[in-house]
Design a protein around this motif. Structure first.
Motif, PDB file in Angstrom:
ATOM      1  N   GLU A  34       1.088  -1.388   0.330  1.00 12.94           N
ATOM      2  CA  GLU A  34      -0.400  -0.359  -0.086  1.00 12.94           C
ATOM      3  C   GLU A  34       0.762   1.809   0.121  1.00 12.94           C
ATOM      4  O   GLU A  34       0.543   2.207  -0.006  1.00 12.94           O
ATOM      5  N   ASP A  35       1.736   1.019   1.054  1.00 16.35           N
ATOM      6  CA  ASP A  35       3.182   1.889   0.505  1.00 16.35           C
ATOM      7  C   ASP A  35       3.698   2.777  -0.746  1.00 16.35           C
ATOM      8  O   ASP A  35       4.401   1.945  -0.967  1.00 16.35           O
ATOM      9  N   ARG A  39      -3.078  -1.228  -3.732  1.00 11.35           N
ATOM     10  CA  ARG A  39      -3.298   0.298  -3.916  1.00 11.35           C
ATOM     11  C   ARG A  39      -2.768   0.701  -5.258  1.00 11.35           C
ATOM     12  O   ARG A  39      -1.543   0.949  -5.454  1.00 11.35           O
ATOM     13  N   ASP A  77     -10.305   5.784  -1.769  1.00 13.82           N
ATOM     14  CA  ASP A  77      -9.500   7.149  -0.345  1.00 13.82           C
ATOM     15  C   ASP A  77     -10.251   7.760  -1.145  1.00 13.82           C
ATOM     16  O   ASP A  77      -9.061   8.909  -2.293  1.00 13.82           O
ATOM     17  N   ARG A 105       0.118  11.330   3.863  1.00  8.76           N
ATOM     18  CA  ARG A 105      -0.374  10.525   3.446  1.00  8.76           C
ATOM     19  C   ARG A 105      -0.825   8.853   2.666  1.00  8.76           C
ATOM     20  O   ARG A 105      -1.297   8.318   2.659  1.00  8.76           O
ATOM     21  N   ASN A 106       0.524   8.439   2.703  1.00  5.71           N
ATOM     22  CA  ASN A 106       1.308   7.170   3.048  1.00  5.71           C
ATOM     23  C   ASN A 106       0.055   6.793   4.618  1.00  5.71           C
ATOM     24  O   ASN A 106      -0.418   5.112   4.275  1.00  5.71           O
ATOM     25  N   ASN A 131      -2.713   7.476   5.882  1.00  2.01           N
ATOM     26  CA  ASN A 131      -3.475   7.157   5.265  1.00  2.01           C
ATOM     27  C   ASN A 131      -3.928   6.383   4.552  1.00  2.01           C
ATOM     28  O   ASN A 131      -4.699   6.104   5.427  1.00  2.01           O
ATOM     29  N   SER A 132      -3.790   6.176   3.307  1.00  2.00           N
ATOM     30  CA  SER A 132      -3.294   5.181   2.589  1.00  2.00           C
ATOM     31  C   SER A 132      -3.439   3.878   3.519  1.00  2.00           C
ATOM     32  O   SER A 132      -3.889   2.320   3.792  1.00  2.00           O
ATOM     33  N   GLY A 133      -1.702   4.139   4.563  1.00  2.00           N
ATOM     34  CA  GLY A 133      -1.645   2.354   4.670  1.00  2.00           C
ATOM     35  C   GLY A 133      -2.217   2.169   6.345  1.00  2.00           C
ATOM     36  O   GLY A 133      -3.321   2.168   6.548  1.00  2.00           O
ATOM     37  N   ASP A 167      -5.234   4.765   7.271  1.00  2.00           N
ATOM     38  CA  ASP A 167      -6.393   3.723   6.804  1.00  2.00           C
ATOM     39  C   ASP A 167      -7.398   3.849   7.929  1.00  2.00           C
ATOM     40  O   ASP A 167      -9.007   4.036   7.653  1.00  2.00           O
ATOM     41  N   GLU A 205      -9.225   6.770   8.911  1.00  2.00           N
ATOM     42  CA  GLU A 205     -10.463   6.543   8.493  1.00  2.00           C
ATOM     43  C   GLU A 205     -11.422   5.876   7.732  1.00  2.00           C
ATOM     44  O   GLU A 205     -12.438   6.186   7.814  1.00  2.00           O
ATOM     45  N   ASP A 206     -10.879   4.525   8.232  1.00  2.00           N
ATOM     46  CA  ASP A 206     -11.754   3.965   8.517  1.00  2.00           C
ATOM     47  C   ASP A 206     -13.011   3.955   9.690  1.00  2.00           C
ATOM     48  O   ASP A 206     -14.423   3.031   8.827  1.00  2.00           O
ATOM     49  N   GLU A 253      -7.237  -7.559   8.114  1.00  2.00           N
ATOM     50  CA  GLU A 253      -8.033  -7.054   7.016  1.00  2.00           C
ATOM     51  C   GLU A 253      -9.380  -7.531   6.466  1.00  2.00           C
ATOM     52  O   GLU A 253     -10.295  -6.408   6.002  1.00  2.00           O
ATOM     53  N   ASP A 308     -11.490  -5.620   8.878  1.00  2.00           N
ATOM     54  CA  ASP A 308     -12.049  -4.203   8.700  1.00  2.00           C
ATOM     55  C   ASP A 308     -13.875  -4.402   7.307  1.00  2.00           C
ATOM     56  O   ASP A 308     -14.498  -3.118   7.968  1.00  2.00           O
TER      57      ASP A 308
END
Lengths: 377, 1120
Positions: free
Chosen positions: A183-184, A326, A354, B585-586, B588-590, B593, B596-597, B706, B709
């Motif tokens: 993901e990174d 991602r 996202d 940013r990472n 947030n996504s990683g 996440d 946010e989830d 995972e 989630d």
């Protein structure tokens, strides 16, 4: 079970993937209505060539094409792999078109694959062989494909319309693909690239490089674009030039963009390809490709839009574990891949968009297609 | 627990301080701790003296250690495990059902009238077990062996081992060998204690040789009131409940269900029309093995392959007790479920619950027609009964009806259509609680093209349970934060767009034109149709045939990256930019996440079921917001260590349970500070294996996180149905025989079929005839194999690999060796074991398993070859060239063999050249070949060509349909040659030429002696002349000479002679003496024998007499 239950699909859409998934999942398919309403119905030369390629690397597959070429029946056999294979790719598409399914097929073969492909190496439509070397093979390594023996050697360049290029592809067998959590996307640390010119002056390369660097200069100093000037037999049969760029990130992601410029090839109808009529000057080509690379970086994700399909496919084929990847905005090809994967392998991806970064996280469990064909030691 | 305080304090357990129990225990304890204090008598004698020896010893111990290690496998089962299957097997009349009944009684305190089908019971706080009685025929045994986690092999101690036991053991061994425990019964038949002990010993050792030495063998000494003694059953139950199961490869890679309930759900009118119509059935059972993915095909053992028409998760009929801390099980929790035995009172179906009430318990207050028969079905109808019936007949619950009205809200679709929708939904997978607004809404949205319409005036229901009462809260959409709704809707939307209903316009998503973030969000996905319209591309057909291109490039709308401000927007994606922003940013996504989830999917309350979905991370996410990926990694490692520790010490109180949601994680952190046990285990052995194990554990945890989630529906979509859930499988178009001949005492095994396993192909296996099977197997004689989930008949061809890699066909399997077997059948992955039978009938003498084998590889072609010898005769000879006829029939054949070598009987070698059609003047005959030889051959010679030809393996396999016929009937498939010959009385064909005969050779002609004429003799040179040597008349000088010795010589000679004489005499006298002695001894011995015989007889007579007397006395007493 005596009768073979064929899966029926329509149209020439994503033929490569359908054949590939059919071969991997051992599900026989019938493709109907292949360009049935076209002026020239049926399979195109490159598609026929692809089918031949599939036949060459597998054993006991049954392929039937009807007279008009609008129906294809494919019963997959055992994927064998093997050494010293040679395949002449049709010139209507470049080698990238054939490589995309072939690498996946090669991983799951019985024996390591080593094949020589002849045809067009660089082409604006498909990813070039340079991109394969710099990006695609790295993606495979992420999934646990052994690095030794995974190689693509460009022996001769060849561009449209006459080709003449030659590459040597070797793919080892993977025991199994490991699931990834990828993901990174990291930050771009360096940009590498290669330009080539075949049967033309190196000036084209210089100007492409210059233009591309001009765009990157705002962002990053670490840009190296090497040259690959060919003449004589390794340059193929037609003149042309092109560029392939790769951005490497801190987390080991590779994001690529490439293009090539050459004479347009004549279509079956006898007319030249319309888009090829106007050729960009070399500076514009370089700048465009560089911009495209930046665009890809902006979209985010661990791979570029071209490799999304491959990434999803590998995720679906790996162990029974959960993979999470991602990517940036889904490309149409990727969406098509997702659908095909669901149809053939029954793997559904959970998609989590996202909003902030405009990326999509995909989660799936692999089917654990292990070593079904392997011989017990 | 106030009651406990009132109770008198229990005396604590007093451990033994001396005696045999103490010694035994201390020994076990020492062994466990790895302490060995058995003092060596002479320690110096065993000290290391040689360095080489010490090294060797070390190497040996290291090797042993490595051999012990197995490659760790990842355990992909999450959540409650399904009940363990305990198969009770034994020959008929050994007491199988009684063992099950006793164990059930022990665990649940309930009496089981009869044992039919699987019986599920809760045996402990974390443990459920399922008993299955193994039927006595081979099909049932095979199916049982495939599902057993533990097999109790019952052995009649008074009789000894029977073949069934060994057959079952062998079947289990090839299918992955689950745990095995032996149980000896009928031990009360022994009167003699010594004999009993001897027998036990003997049986135990025989059992050990078959499994491993030290395998557990139980003794059930006898019956008390028709039951086994409570003490022994208790012991057995303890052993059963502490046994640990290790994963078996085939089973962990294939889902399977051991059905404990079967229902015929064919519409009754269809059955009435045609009794033999194909049926729809539903099967119920716990899912085992691995997750069952949607769309997976299944194999029902003994029936065939089917695709699942519907899979539904049902609430567990036999759930584990709640996790509250307490000791042992309450009586209420000692559940027990056996629908086939007719015990469980409640049956949960997908949309209904059936309460089984015994007929005599059903009472109506008043019956209409006056007959006092309360249990008639359908004759008499009471108003109340009608009312009840009508209530029962409603198909949908109140909630669903309400929803129907809700659906009527928009659109003029009538209730009928909505009902259809509901039905469709039913066919789909839905959560056990029938009504769910959310999913219906989703299914709706799939059809609805416009989302906006839905948004404006929608009432949602929110169902919660408050204090036992169901409250449905009406929520207006407007109340919910709009943005939130957007975000929440996004997820299903994207999935729908990608995987959307195929009927709707096939939509692909493209995001090409997006300069600013806002428009990106709005047009995140744009239907492909629109795009193609924009381009001007044509119709649907054109789309179907769209170009196959992975690259998606349109340079037209590239930004001008030369401008600084444009570049600035992606500045942070480069190392030259702001690292902290990039990290954000990472994150947030990683990792982030999740943060946010949480807003998206976190701690929401499911509106349909009213249950709260907590995310495990969720609670601590606030604290962990700033955690980066590394921290997560660390936490996972910690979890992994914990899990490993738990696995190593399972008997410690389970303070930490992975599935206790977030509390587990928290505790994990706490424990890390206090207890340092995990660290210890790590410090002990940080080898490669440990690392590997840790890696796998991390992977496992990651998977778990995972998946956690996701919401329930997506989760099922992605990972399939989880193991341990109770499933209802609906299968359509099953032959009616399956229902008609259904016998609950035979297990119904439903096994999932993996990828590519429904295709048929050639398989190559390494096969060995079982050493107990009397005969060798013949190539092309059909055998019945049990492989994977399937059983089928197939025709193998046996072969052996030559040294040059050729697979040479064998007519018969070798006696004691492995050979290759090639056969056609549905594929299984390599390394799968199988077992072969020739016949299935139970009345066979001897051992029924003919061979055991393992699949090595599968191919789409066979490579077996056999020898072929082509025979020809010369038809014309020209010097060293000969024209051979009869060898080939056509010139084409000859072309195939050009250059191959030939040989005559006399050993003259040659080579095939070419077809000789044109070279022979008159002959128009086909198939005459020109060959050259190393010498001229004769017309009477026979010419051989030795070659190899490939052998076709018959493409035949015939699935066993034992469930489609009465179980007592033996299944018959293809017959062997021998059977057919016997049946039709056909003698074995005999080729006269192949018989061995005595070779009769002509006697060699005797020639007359050679006579050379005198004249010729005279003319010959001396060398060639026959020499006529006349015989000697006088003896030669040599023989005539006399020997005269010297006086010394004479002396020596004389002395030698004397010595020899003396020696001779001595031996003679000694021999005579010995003879005499022997005679005397023999006589003495004979005498003694006679005496002892006499004495013995008398003694015995005496003993018998006294015994008889005593017996008589006893008899008399007893009569008195």
């Amino acid at each position: 079970m005596g009768k073979i239950a064929f899966k029926r699909v329509k149209g020439s859409k994503s033929l490569r993937q359908r054949l590939l998934l059919s071969a991997l999942s051992l599900k026989p398919i019938i493709i109907d209505e292949i360009r049935a309403d076209d002026m020239i119905p049926g399979l195109r030369p490159h598609e026929m060539s692809l089918i031949r390629l599939f036949d060459a690397v597998s054993d006991d597959s049954i392929i039937e094409v009807n007279e008009t070429g609008t129906q294809l029946k494919y019963k997959p056999g055992t994927i064998m792999g093997g050494k010293n294979l040679v395949h002449n790719c049709a010139l209507s598409r470049s080698i990238g078109y054939y490589l995309e399914p072939l690498i996946v097929l090669g991983i799951f073969g019985k024996k390591p694959l080593s094949i020589r492909l002849r045809g067009i190496t660089n082409d604006p439509k498909d990813p070039s062989v340079d991109t394969f070397r710099s990006t695609t093979l790295h993606i495979l390594k992420r999934f646990g494909v052994p690095a030794e023996g995974l190689e693509l050697k460009i022996e001769a360049r060849g561009v449209a319309p006459d080709g003449g290029g030659e590459v040597l592809l070797t793919i080892p067998n993977a025991q199994r693909l490991t699931a990834v959590h990828w993901e990174d996307e990291g930050m771009v640390t360096r940009i590498r690239g290669v330009t080539f010119s075949a049967k033309v002056s190196t000036d084209f390369e210089h100007s492409m490089r210059y233009a591309a660097r001009g765009i990157f200069n705002n962002l990053l100093p670490d840009v190296h674009i090497s040259e690959d000037h060919r003449y004589g037999p390794p340059a193929g049969k037609s003149p042309g030039y092109g560029i392939s760029l790769v951005a490497e990130t801190t987390s080991g992601c590779f994001i690529s963009a490439d293009t090539a410029v050459s004479w347009g090839r004549t279509d079956e109808t006898g007319e030249l390809d319309v888009e090829k009529e106007k050729r960009n000057p070399a500076e514009d080509t370089g700048a465009e490709t560089a911009s495209w690379l930046l665009q890809e970086i902006e979209k985010g994700g661990v791979v570029d839009s071209t490799h999304q399909g491959l990434l999803f496919l590998l995720c679906a084929l790996c162990d029974n574990d959960v993979s999470k990847v991602r990517v940036g905005t889904l490309s149409p090809y990727a969406v098509e891949t997702l659908r095909n994967i669901k149809e053939f392998l029954g793997v559904t991806f959970a998609l989590k968009p996202d909003q902030e970064t405009g990326t999509v996280a995909l989660i799936c469990t692999g089917i654990g297609r292990g070593d079904l064909f392997r011989k017990m030691s | 627990m106030a009651g406990d305080e009132l109770m008198p304090p229990q005396r604590s357990h007093r451990t033994r301080k001396s005696g045999p129990t103490m010694r035994k225990k201390s020994e076990i304890d020492k062994k466990k701790r790895g302490v060995s204090d058995n003092k060596q008598q002479n320690p110096r004698a065993f000290a290391v003296k040689s360095g080489v020896k010490a090294k060797r010893l070390q190497a040996r111990s290291a090797e042993k250690e490595q051999k012990r290690i197995h490659l760790p496998t990842i355990d992909r089962t999450y959540g409650e495990p399904p009940p363990f299957v305990i198969v009770v097997q034994g020959p008929p009349g050994v007491g199988k059902s009684l063992v099950i009944k006793s164990l059930v009684k022990h665990f649940t305190h309930q009496n089981l009238p009869e044992v039919r089908g699987p019986i599920t019971i809760v045996s402990g706080k974390h443990k459920r077990i399922q008993f299955v009685e193994c039927p006595n025929d081979i099909n049932g045994m095979v199916d049982c062996a495939k599902v057993a986690d533990l097999a109790l092999l019952l052995i009649d101690g008074s009789y000894g081992f029977e073949m069934e036991t060994f057959e079952f053991l062998n079947i289990m061994q090839v299918h992955g060998f689950p745990k095995v425990m032996g149980v000896l019964t009928h031990l009360d038949k022994f009167k003699d204690v010594k004999k009993l002990r001897k027998t036990k010993q003997r049986l135990k050792h025989r059992f050990w040789t078959e499994i491993y030495s030290g395998a557990k063998l139980f003794y059930l000494s006898g019956l008390i009131h028709g039951k086994y003694s409570q003490r022994e059953v208790l012991n057995l139950a303890r052993f059963v409940s502490v046994i640990k199961f290790h994963p078996l490869k085939w089973r962990t890679s294939h889902p399977y269900v051991l059905a404990d309930r079967l229902e015929d759900v064919t519409p009754p009118e269809k059955v009435q029309m045609d009794k033999k119509c194909d049926r729809n059935i539903t099967l119920y059972g716990y899912l085992r093995g691995c997750n069952l993915k949607k769309g997976m095909k299944v194999h029902i053992a003994g029936v065939g392959d089917y695709s699942l028409a519907g899979v539904t998760v049902l609430p567990d009929p036999c759930p584990l007790p709640s996790a509250a801390k307490k000791k042992g099980l309450r009586d209420k929790e000692k559940l027990f479920y056996a629908p086939m035995s007719g015990i469980g009172d409640l049956l949960y179906d997908k949309d209904a619950v059936y309460i089984n009430i015994n007929d005599h318990l059903v009472q109506y207050s008043k019956t209409d027609d006056g007959t006092e028969e309360p249990t008639n079905k359908g004759k008499g109808r009471d108003v109340g009964e009608d009312l009840v019936k009508s209530l029962q007949n409603t198909k949908y619950s109140v909630d669903e009806k309400l929803e129907k009205t809700f659906i009527n809200l928009f659109g003029k679709k009538t209730s009928a259509s909505s009902e259809r929708k509901l039905e469709a939904e039913d066919a789909d997978l839905s959560s056990p609680e029938g009504s769910d607004t959310e999913s219906s809404k989703e299914s709706q949205s799939g059809d609805d093209s416009d989302d906006d319409e839905r948004n404006d005036s929608k009432i949602k229901q929110k169902t919660e349970i408050h204090g036992g009462r169901m409250r449905r809260k009406a929520i207006f959409k407007d109340e919910v934060g709009q943005s939130d709704a957007m975000v929440r809707n996004k997820n299903p939307n994207l999935m729908q767009i990608v995987y959307g209903a195929s009927g709707s316009s096939a939509t692909a998503l493209i995001n090409e034109t997006s300069d600013d973030e806002e428009s990106d969000n709005e047009e995140f996905f744009k239907p492909k149709g629109e795009q193609s319209k924009n381009i001007g591309g044509g119709s649907d057909v054109g789309y179907v045939n769209s170009e196959d291109c992975s690259k998606f490039v349109s340079y037209g709308n590239l930004k001008n990256w030369k401008e600084k401000e444009v570049c600035e927007c992606i500045r942070d994606r480069f190392t030259t930019g702001d690292w902290s922003k990039a990290a954000l940013r990472n994150q947030n996504s990683g990792a982030g996440d999740d943060g946010e989830d949480d807003e998206l999917y976190g701690d929401f309350e499911d509106v349909e079921t009213g249950e709260k979905h907590h995310n495990p991370e969720n609670m601590e996410s606030g604290a962990n917001q700033n955690e980066d990926a590394e921290a997560i990694e660390r936490r996972l490692k910690k979890l992994a260590l914990r899990a490993k520790f738990e696995a190593e010490y399972p008997f410690l109180p389970a303070s930490f349970n992975l599935f206790n949601n977030k509390s587990g994680l928290d505790e994990g952190d706490d424990d890390e500070g206090g207890g340092n046990n995990p660290d210890n285990s790590q410090a002990k052995e940080p080898g490669y294996l440990e690392k590997l194990k840790e890696e796998l554990e991390i992977r496992r945890q990651k998977n778990f996180l995972e998946l956690n989630d996701l919401d329930e529906d997506t989760r099922i979509e992605i990972e399939g149905f989880r193991t341990g859930t109770y499933l209802r499988l609906e299968i359509h178009n099953v032959p009616y025989e399956m229902v008609d001949f259904f016998d609950p005492s035979y297990p119904v095994l439903v096994g999932g079929i993996g990828y590519g396993e429904d295709n048929a192909g050639y398989m190559q296996a390494r096969l060995k005839k079982h050493r107990w099977h009397k005969k060798v197997l013949k190539t092309r004689d059909p055998i019945i194999v049990s492989i994977g989930w399937r059983r089928y008949q197939t025709i193998p061809v046996y072969a052996i690999e030559d040294r040059n890699g050729r697979h040479r066909m064998l007519k018969y399997t070798p006696e004691h060796m492995h050979c290759l077997a090639m056969f056609w059948g549905p594929l299984v992955p390599p390394n799968t074991g199988f077992v072969a039978f020739q016949h299935l009938s139970s009345n066979q003498a001897g051992f029924r398993i003919t061979a055991t084998s393992v699949v090595m590889e599968f191919n789409h072609q066979t490579r077996i070859a056999k020898k072929i010898k082509l025979v020809g005769h010369p038809c014309k000879i020209k010097k060293n060239t000969a024209f051979i006829k009869d060898m080939f029939t056509s010139d084409l054949e000859i072309a195939r063999f050009e250059g191959s070598s030939v040989r005559t009987v006399s050993g003259i070698r040659g080579q095939v050249k070419k077809a000789a059609k044109n070279m022979l003047e008159n002959n128009a005959q086909d198939g005459i070949v020109r060959c050259t030889f190393e010498d001229q051959i004769k017309m009477s010679d026979i010419v051989f060509l030795r070659a190899w030809t490939t052998v076709e393996v018959p493409k035949f396999y015939n699935p066993l349909t034992t469930a489609l016929q009465p179980r007592d009937k033996t299944w018959t498939g293809m017959k062997t040659f021998r059977e057919l010959r016997i049946e039709h009385n056909i003698p074995i064909p005999v080729n006269k030429d192949s018989l061995y005969k005595k070779i009769e050779r002509k006697e060699k002609k005797k020639f007359n002696p050679l006579v050379i004429p005198k004249k010729l003799q005279a003319a010959l040179p001396f060398k060639s002349k026959p020499k006529d040597v006349p015989g000697r008349k006088r003896p030669t000088l040599d023989s005539r000479r006399a020997v005269v010795m010297d006086p010394e010589q004479r002396k020596a000679h004389a002395i030698l002679q004397h010595y020899q004489l003396i020696n001779k005499i001595k031996t003679n006298t000694r021999k005579a003496k010995e003879k005499e002695k022997r005679k005397v001894h023999q006589a003495q011995k004979a005498k003694n024998e006679i005496i002892s015989k006499k004495r013995n007889r008398e003694e015995r007579r005496e003993r018998y007499r006294t015994e008889d007397k005593e017996k008589k006395k006893k008899m008399r007493r007893s009569e008195d």
